[in-house]
Design a protein around this motif. Sequence first.
Motif, PDB file in Angstrom:
ATOM      1  N   SER A 215      -7.676  35.110  49.840  1.00  0.00           N
ATOM      2  CA  SER A 215      -8.748  34.258  50.023  1.00  0.00           C
ATOM      3  C   SER A 215      -9.057  35.401  50.627  1.00  0.00           C
ATOM      4  O   SER A 215      -9.047  36.276  51.645  1.00  0.00           O
ATOM      5  N   SER A 216     -11.094  35.592  50.904  1.00  0.00           N
ATOM      6  CA  SER A 216     -11.434  36.441  51.791  1.00  0.00           C
ATOM      7  C   SER A 216     -11.344  35.405  52.652  1.00  0.00           C
ATOM      8  O   SER A 216     -11.211  34.300  53.592  1.00  0.00           O
ATOM      9  N   ASP A 217     -12.001  36.353  54.557  1.00  0.00           N
ATOM     10  CA  ASP A 217     -12.317  36.099  55.451  1.00  0.00           C
ATOM     11  C   ASP A 217     -13.218  35.040  55.761  1.00  0.00           C
ATOM     12  O   ASP A 217     -12.787  33.508  56.142  1.00  0.00           O
ATOM     13  N   GLU A 218     -14.186  35.025  55.063  1.00  0.00           N
ATOM     14  CA  GLU A 218     -15.263  33.566  55.051  1.00  0.00           C
ATOM     15  C   GLU A 218     -14.866  32.739  54.587  1.00  0.00           C
ATOM     16  O   GLU A 218     -14.683  30.981  54.761  1.00  0.00           O
ATOM     17  N   VAL A 219     -13.356  32.324  53.372  1.00  0.00           N
ATOM     18  CA  VAL A 219     -13.339  31.210  52.910  1.00  0.00           C
ATOM     19  C   VAL A 219     -11.902  30.556  53.491  1.00  0.00           C
ATOM     20  O   VAL A 219     -11.711  29.576  53.944  1.00  0.00           O
ATOM     21  N   LEU A 220     -11.563  31.569  54.509  1.00  0.00           N
ATOM     22  CA  LEU A 220     -10.601  31.292  55.667  1.00  0.00           C
ATOM     23  C   LEU A 220     -10.520  30.494  56.795  1.00  0.00           C
ATOM     24  O   LEU A 220     -10.530  29.668  56.844  1.00  0.00           O
TER      25      LEU A 220
END
Length: 425
Positions: A215-220
């Motif tokens: 996952s991307s940092d934003e999703v995390l």
Amino acid sequence: MKSGLHFLIAARQCEIDELDQLARTSELVGLIGRLVHALQRERGMSNVFLASRGQRFADQRVPQIAECQALEEAVRNGFDQLETEARQRASAGNSARLFSRIAWVLPGLDALPALRARVGALELAPAQSTAAFAKLVAGLLAVVFEAADGATDPEISRLLVAMFNFMQGKEFAGQERAFGAATLALGRSNEAQRVQWLHLIESQERCFHVFTDFSSDEVLVLWRESEADATMAELERLRRIGTTLAAAPDAQYSQLSQDWFDCCTRRIDAMRRVEDRLAADLRALCNRKTAQARTDLEAYQQLLGTLAPQSGGALFFDDAGTQAVAPAPYGRGLERSVLDMVQEQSQRLQAMSDELQTVRASLNERKVVERAKGLLMAHRRLSEDEAHKMLRQTAMNQKRRLVDVAESMLAMADYLPMPDARTPR
């Protein structure tokens, strides 16, 4: 005769076709996620309804079933659209396996009205209801798995892998909600139930671990925000109570069933926001890549109109030290740009292939488990559910990962006796 640029254009057009198919499949994955979420909620309500002998959630089941039916119709329409478009395409791609999964899950959707009628008539035990809904959800998630496994773009594949594992972890959380609600409503537990409860917790953690890797940092950040401290603290408190219940019924604990259901529902609803973000990111990525591919295609087509049919070969052997005998008809700069585009396309596709292999490694674990299940079904005359339970029980007994047990079993496949078709099950 056609030049190399003609085939470069053809390659780009094939890529656009694949991206278009991925965009439609990704849209379907989002719809399946919404249907799974609604079915998970219906399953939890059904379990409490059955455990309370119809005293609780009788009224709430009606609108929940209506929501599931509306989403089911949307998913069925998505299935139909994929099938229609596949027949119009020259290449089937991953459609064969994907459509096999869809073919398997449709009878489950057809059987939902009968299942709901049996729940409404209190003809099932909570465990039977959970198993029935879980089987249907597993079929829907298998469609998502094939979509992820068939993705040809590594960035899109990464998102699909993240989404599949998140949906699978969320499904285990939904099973835990239903299982815990029924256990607390009955006010008793035994060792087998405790083991099953702990297995559901461990399965969630394993899926969410893979999800975070892709996952991307934003999703995390959104994922961490969704795991509210108060909700998780309450969840852990109720888990401790539920996994330490005595074998004899205790009415004081049965009152906690609603608290458990509400706590799990808050957590799963928060997960739904993460799932929505993954689906939105997937759609945006497909659209962005398709737009870029179309822009490149237009540039190639414009360039094609300026080149002579024989252009493009004069510089082919430059790297080997060979000089062109005659000047390129439209200038060395233009001819070089064509070769550069061909080389760039080749290098880009190779890089995509390498990254795709890395992404698909996480999906291969599921394939190993499926092969081990097939081996057990053939040699032990077991059903698919029985084979999975045997693998899971072995993994729990040996304190090993499910995929490790499956790999060990497959390693011994050549030493197993051939199954006798006359042997009864």
